[in-house]
Motif scaffolding. Sequence first.
Motif, short mmCIF file in Angstrom:
data_model
loop_
_atom_site.label_atom_id
_atom_site.label_comp_id
_atom_site.label_asym_id
_atom_site.label_seq_id
_atom_site.Cartn_x
_atom_site.Cartn_y
_atom_site.Cartn_z
N SER A 153 0.84 -1.19 0.00
CA SER A 153 0.00 0.00 0.00
C SER A 153 0.88 1.24 0.00
O SER A 153 2.06 1.18 0.33
CB SER A 153 -0.88 0.04 1.25
N GLU A 154 0.25 2.36 -0.33
CA GLU A 154 0.92 3.65 -0.30
C GLU A 154 0.11 4.54 0.65
O GLU A 154 -1.10 4.67 0.48
CB GLU A 154 0.93 4.23 -1.71
N LEU A 155 0.77 5.10 1.64
CA LEU A 155 0.10 5.93 2.64
C LEU A 155 0.42 7.38 2.36
O LEU A 155 1.60 7.74 2.22
CB LEU A 155 0.56 5.53 4.04
N LYS A 156 -0.61 8.21 2.24
CA LYS A 156 -0.41 9.63 1.91
C LYS A 156 -1.00 10.49 3.02
O LYS A 156 -2.12 10.26 3.47
CB LYS A 156 -1.10 9.94 0.58
N PHE A 157 -0.21 11.49 3.44
CA PHE A 157 -0.67 12.45 4.45
C PHE A 157 -0.79 13.80 3.77
O PHE A 157 0.11 14.21 3.04
CB PHE A 157 0.35 12.62 5.58
N VAL A 158 -1.88 14.49 4.04
CA VAL A 158 -2.08 15.82 3.50
C VAL A 158 -2.26 16.79 4.67
O VAL A 158 -2.98 16.50 5.61
CB VAL A 158 -3.32 15.87 2.58
N GLU A 218 0.12 -4.09 3.52
CA GLU A 218 -1.26 -3.65 3.70
C GLU A 218 -1.66 -3.54 5.16
O GLU A 218 -2.26 -2.55 5.57
CB GLU A 218 -2.21 -4.60 2.96
N ALA A 219 -1.33 -4.53 5.97
CA ALA A 219 -1.69 -4.50 7.39
C ALA A 219 -0.97 -3.37 8.11
O ALA A 219 -1.56 -2.68 8.95
CB ALA A 219 -1.37 -5.84 8.05
N ASP A 220 0.30 -3.15 7.77
CA ASP A 220 1.07 -2.06 8.38
C ASP A 220 0.49 -0.71 8.01
O ASP A 220 0.42 0.20 8.84
CB ASP A 220 2.54 -2.12 7.97
#
Length: 160
Positions: free
Chosen positions: A119-124, A139-141
């Motif tokens: 997965s790719e986690l994005k913060f805005v 994915e779980a992380d």
Amino acid sequence: MADRLELPDATWQRVSPRLIVSEFVGAVISTAIFIAAVLTLTNVVWSGAIWGVAVVGVIAIIVFVLIPRRVRAIGYQLRDDDLLFRRGILFQRFVAVPYGRMQLVDINRGPLSRMLGLSELKFVTAAASTGVTIPGLREADADELRDKLVALAETRRAGL
């Protein structure tokens, strides 16, 4: 020459090594597109297609060699008041995102990423320049980190 920024008590979390596979696939697809474009353009404009393909091939080899090192250079750590993110070999980027400033925590999963379980986690945040994307998380992380960051952001905003 300055060494890489290392913090005394820093424990960097690394992304999954499976990201290397994803990056290789992307590089192979890009290389194929560039070779097709070079062959098309050189046949129309210039008869030296072999030189154009050779240049693209050399650049592709350099990119392929650097992919594992670029992936190992990606890291993040959760600190008391912010998330610290780093990436890059030659041009290093370090970003600290305060929990109270996070407005959106988003997870993206493309087809190849889903096949690899990534997965790719994005913060805005309100400031566009502090947007951070952490690629290559399992994915779980990613789900666990998203939930933790949302909870931290809620408590920090409530304290304002």
